[in-house]
Design a protein around this motif. Structure first.
Motif, PDB file in Angstrom:
ATOM      1  N   GLU A 369       0.449  -1.486   0.118  1.00 30.52           N
ATOM      2  CA  GLU A 369      -0.143  -0.457   0.298  1.00 30.52           C
ATOM      3  C   GLU A 369       1.038   1.665   0.092  1.00 30.52           C
ATOM      4  O   GLU A 369       2.679   0.957   0.337  1.00 30.52           O
ATOM      5  CB  GLU A 369      -1.055   0.424   0.883  1.00 30.52           C
ATOM      6  CG  GLU A 369      -2.020  -0.987   1.353  1.00 30.52           C
ATOM      7  CD  GLU A 369      -3.155  -0.862   2.342  1.00 30.52           C
ATOM      8  OE1 GLU A 369      -3.164  -0.554   3.764  1.00 30.52           O
ATOM      9  OE2 GLU A 369      -3.956  -1.844   2.311  1.00 30.52           O
ATOM     10  N   SER A 459       2.484   0.663  -5.588  1.00 31.23           N
ATOM     11  CA  SER A 459       1.334   0.032  -4.444  1.00 31.23           C
ATOM     12  C   SER A 459      -0.086  -0.056  -5.151  1.00 31.23           C
ATOM     13  O   SER A 459      -0.491   0.474  -5.940  1.00 31.23           O
ATOM     14  CB  SER A 459       1.415   1.908  -4.253  1.00 31.23           C
ATOM     15  OG  SER A 459       2.255   2.690  -3.992  1.00 31.23           O
ATOM     16  N   GLN A 460      -0.545  -1.185  -4.559  1.00 31.58           N
ATOM     17  CA  GLN A 460      -2.239  -1.045  -4.546  1.00 31.58           C
ATOM     18  C   GLN A 460      -1.737  -2.011  -5.584  1.00 31.58           C
ATOM     19  O   GLN A 460      -2.710  -2.036  -6.243  1.00 31.58           O
ATOM     20  CB  GLN A 460      -3.094  -0.497  -3.750  1.00 31.58           C
ATOM     21  CG  GLN A 460      -3.499  -0.439  -2.770  1.00 31.58           C
ATOM     22  CD  GLN A 460      -3.442  -1.524  -1.886  1.00 31.58           C
ATOM     23  OE1 GLN A 460      -2.841  -1.941  -1.105  1.00 31.58           O
ATOM     24  NE2 GLN A 460      -4.697  -1.934  -1.987  1.00 31.58           N
ATOM     25  N   PRO A 488       1.047  -4.202   5.019  1.00 28.87           N
ATOM     26  CA  PRO A 488       0.381  -2.691   5.419  1.00 28.87           C
ATOM     27  C   PRO A 488       0.893  -2.817   7.333  1.00 28.87           C
ATOM     28  O   PRO A 488       0.531  -3.424   7.702  1.00 28.87           O
ATOM     29  CB  PRO A 488      -1.195  -2.914   5.392  1.00 28.87           C
ATOM     30  CG  PRO A 488      -1.905  -4.209   5.303  1.00 28.87           C
ATOM     31  CD  PRO A 488      -0.217  -4.450   4.393  1.00 28.87           C
ATOM     32  N   ASP A 577      -9.943  -3.258   4.636  1.00 27.31           N
ATOM     33  CA  ASP A 577      -9.113  -3.266   3.688  1.00 27.31           C
ATOM     34  C   ASP A 577      -9.270  -3.167   2.231  1.00 27.31           C
ATOM     35  O   ASP A 577      -8.882  -2.709   1.993  1.00 27.31           O
ATOM     36  CB  ASP A 577      -7.767  -4.947   3.566  1.00 27.31           C
ATOM     37  CG  ASP A 577      -7.393  -4.651   5.302  1.00 27.31           C
ATOM     38  OD1 ASP A 577      -7.043  -3.907   6.389  1.00 27.31           O
ATOM     39  OD2 ASP A 577      -6.648  -5.680   5.484  1.00 27.31           O
ATOM     40  N   GLY A 581      -7.677  -0.938   0.343  1.00 30.71           N
ATOM     41  CA  GLY A 581      -7.631  -0.919  -1.245  1.00 30.71           C
ATOM     42  C   GLY A 581      -8.166  -0.146  -2.429  1.00 30.71           C
ATOM     43  O   GLY A 581      -7.644   0.724  -3.298  1.00 30.71           O
ATOM     44  N   HIS A 584      -7.210   3.688  -2.588  1.00 32.90           N
ATOM     45  CA  HIS A 584      -6.036   3.886  -3.461  1.00 32.90           C
ATOM     46  C   HIS A 584      -6.149   3.556  -4.462  1.00 32.90           C
ATOM     47  O   HIS A 584      -5.103   4.804  -5.419  1.00 32.90           O
ATOM     48  CB  HIS A 584      -4.737   2.779  -2.980  1.00 32.90           C
ATOM     49  CG  HIS A 584      -4.391   2.794  -1.576  1.00 32.90           C
ATOM     50  ND1 HIS A 584      -4.175   4.640  -0.888  1.00 32.90           N
ATOM     51  CD2 HIS A 584      -4.293   2.144  -0.460  1.00 32.90           C
ATOM     52  CE1 HIS A 584      -3.528   4.249   0.550  1.00 32.90           C
ATOM     53  NE2 HIS A 584      -4.173   3.114   0.531  1.00 32.90           N
ATOM     54  N   SER A 618      -2.120   9.735  -2.460  1.00 31.30           N
ATOM     55  CA  SER A 618      -1.152   8.130  -2.030  1.00 31.30           C
ATOM     56  C   SER A 618       0.295   9.047  -2.765  1.00 31.30           C
ATOM     57  O   SER A 618       0.651   8.422  -2.814  1.00 31.30           O
ATOM     58  CB  SER A 618      -2.185   8.252  -3.034  1.00 31.30           C
ATOM     59  OG  SER A 618      -2.115   7.749  -4.974  1.00 31.30           O
TER      60      SER A 618
END
Length: 618
Positions: A369, A459-460, A488, A577, A581, A584, A618
């Motif tokens: 993340e 990221s993600q 995370p 979560d 996600g 993001h 982000s």
């Protein structure tokens, strides 16, 4: 009948006096109604002109709608001879559905906006059988002049809160409305009974998940001779073999890792090393009820156990592990003793995997993340195993603006011949042009066996979606030999004390700053959706309040205290979560995140507040 009419006349007179003078004799007015009138005035509601506000972001597919539908259908059928309307609202007094037994009453209610989408909160429309029920937390029967607004005077309504039987939280209101002349005090009893029936359905809905988890556990246990455990929500089960093979601490570690596997992508299968030195394999099966994951059932096998300590060594004093800092040939230190001081299983795994990749000279892809400390972890581990080396970080936005070669040439001009780790940050945001340049650069490096290393952070990632969309970075994946996932922060709570100490040392500089036990408790309970980046911001805020000394709980930002006020169940943690996600992937856009999750924005906003999720860039 005359007594009812006289009572309404007295209430109407009391209301008129209240609106004129701000106070009135309220002996004839029920206490909850008089209190509601006062709140309505304080909220600025205009008795003559205020009206309900429309909202389009309603959750029309959630548990409340699902569990209420059969009750409302039955009630409509049983009351078909009486001209009334049955209304269901969410916990914010927004109308989710309306069923009427007569077209005339439906038309009249449309005129006062008692229809799906409209908000009947007390602060908007004054005293009524929905908003006032939510404000008072009790079922109420509001008739004619007891309403605050003029245009609601012709109606009578009975409303009852609907509570989740397990959490006690009000999920919504069930309301029965009709014209005052058709009303009966029996409406109050009727709506309370129907609301209790909906609450029973909510309980059954939750129980179905627990029942499904239990049945899956029994099936697996019946055909397995080894250790079997089931984890879901507040339920944890384990057979006799599991109890005998693993200590309480080992069981806790397995449970927590199973919760992580339950929500992690891919199959819930993994190998982990316990604190005792045992290496176990966890093979899990998720239990799904409707759209929700109810839990996971795992079979745990011991793959290896630590060798017994020779008797001759039992009398020796304990030795502290020595950290190797003397570089081996090529400037690379022995990798077995340079792991970071981490306590969590997932943290140790990420550090160990990075050490292995860098020591082998493998091109490394680091996933996780945003704000999770991927670049910092890479730089720190590289500094430990290559003490004479250097780290060069290239940001995707800078590369896209200036081009790879201009930045790379500037770096090489320095003539620094030390081993170098090139880190490409936000690798997934590269433009097509830069991706093509980087492809050529990596081809040359591979052909010439250049010294140093390559690492990139993503990221993600949703690799399947990114491959289908042909995002530029996916054309470069063949250059990477291994990948590591940095979990995370909320799944590495054991590492928090060490991480806080490190962050505080960097942010405070030479100032003597520490974190009190109370502040650490607050930090440990907050889920940190923004990961280490958000933790840094929180400690910066605390340091502005208390530049030196022990940071107290009250020095931390308000959102740290406003997070989830309890430890979340595995199901709730998994849901949290998924939301993090989706946010993001949507770059913080709540509307797009709600669409990707398949829920209404109103439901997303409620969950953000419930889980203490703060949307960060982000």
């Amino acid at each position: 009948m005359h007594r009812v009419a006289d009572r309404r006349i007295k209430i109407a007179a009391a209301r008129a006096n209240f609106l004129r003078f701000g106070h009135a004799e309220t002996q004839s007015v029920p206490g909850p109604v008089a209190a509601s009138w006062q709140r309505s005035v304080s909220a600025g509601v205009d008795a003559a002109s205020s009206h309900a506000v429309f909202h389009s972001d309603l959750d029309l597919t959630g548990r409340l709608m699902r569990c209420s539908a059969p009750v409302i259908a039955r009630l409509s059928e049983e009351m078909a001879e009486m001209p009334l309307s049955i209304v269901l609202t969410d916990y914010r007094a927004r109308i989710l559905s309306r069923s009427e037994t007569d077209k005339t009453i439906g038309t009249l209610l449309d005129e006062v906006s008692l229809a799906p989408g409209f908000n009947y909160a007390e602060a908007s429309v004054g005293t009524n059988g929905i908003g006032t029920v939510l404000e008072s937390g009790q079922s109420l029967y509001i008739v004619g002049p007891e309403h605050f607004l003029e245009h609601l005077q012709p109606f009578a309504c009975a409303g009852s809160p609907i509570r989740d039987p397990l959490t006690g939280r009000v999920e919504g209101v069930l309301d029965i409305s009709c014209l005052s002349e058709d009303s009966s005090p029996l409406m109050h009893s009727l709506v309370r009974s129907a609301a209790r029936e909906i609450e029973r359905n909510l309980l059954v809905d939750r129980s179905q998940r627990q029942q499904a988890l239990f049945e899956a556990y029994v099936r697996v246990d019946a055909r397995t001779r080894g250790a079997v455990m089931a984890i879901g929500g507040t339920v944890v089960m384990g057979n006799a073999v599991a109890q005998s093979l693993f200590s309480p601490d080992e069981q806790w570690t397995i449970h927590e890792h199973a919760r992580y596997l339950m929500i992690a992508p891919g199959q819930p299968v993994d190998e982990i090393e316990l604190s005792s030195g045992k290496v176990v394999q966890i093979r899990g099966k998720r239990v799904v009820v409707g759209p929700d994951v109810a839990g996971v059932v795992v079979v745990v096998d011991i793959l290896s156990e630590p060798a017994p300590v020779p008797a001759s060594r039992l009398t020796l004093p304990p030795l502290r592990e020595q950290r190797v800092t003397e570089p081996a040939p090529g400037g690379v230190a022995a990798s077995s003793a340079v792991l970071r001081d981490v306590s969590s299983l997932l943290g140790k795994r990420a550090s160990s995997s990075i050490v292995t990749a860098i020591t082998a000279g493998a091109a490394l892809l680091v996933l996780g993340e945003a704000g999770g400390g991927k670049v910092s972890l890479l730089a720190e581990v590289y500094g430990q195993i290559v003490p004479l080396g250097r780290k060069v970080v290239f940001r995707a936005d800078e590369l896209n603006e200036r081009g790879l070669h201009s930045i790379m040439d500037t770096d090489l001009v320095t003539g620094d011949a030390r081993p170098t780790l090139y880190i490409f940050r936000n690798f997934d945001r590269l433009s097509e042009t830069v991706a093509a340049e980087l492809d050529a650069f990596l081809v040359i490096r591979e052909a010439t066996a250049a010294s140093g290393g390559i690492a990139a952070t993503v990221s993600q990632p949703d690799l399947q979606a990114d491959l289908a969309a042909a995002r530029p970075y996916t054309t470069l994946l063949h250059h990477f030999e291994t990948s590591v996932t940095v979990a995370p922060l909320r799944h590495r709570i054991e590492d928090l004390p060490d991480i806080v100490t490190r962050v505080l040392a960097r942010r405070a500089g030479l100032r003597p700053a520490t974190v009190s036990a109370g502040a650490m408790r607050v930090i440990s309970r907050y889920p940190w959706p923004g990961n280490i980046r958000q933790l840094e911001e929180a400690l910066d805020t605390a340091l502005r309040t208390r530049p030196v000394g022990a940071i107290q709980a009250e020095d931390l930002p308000a959102y740290c205290h406003g997070g989830a006020p309890r430890l979340l169940s595995a199901l709730e943690a998994g849901e949290r979560d998924l939301i993090v996600g989706a946010l993001h992937k949507a770059d913080g856009n709540r509307m797009r995140a709600a669409e990707s999750l398949g829920i209404a924005r109103s439901s997303l906003y409620r969950k953000l507040k419930s889980f203490g999720i703060r949307v960060t860039d982000s």
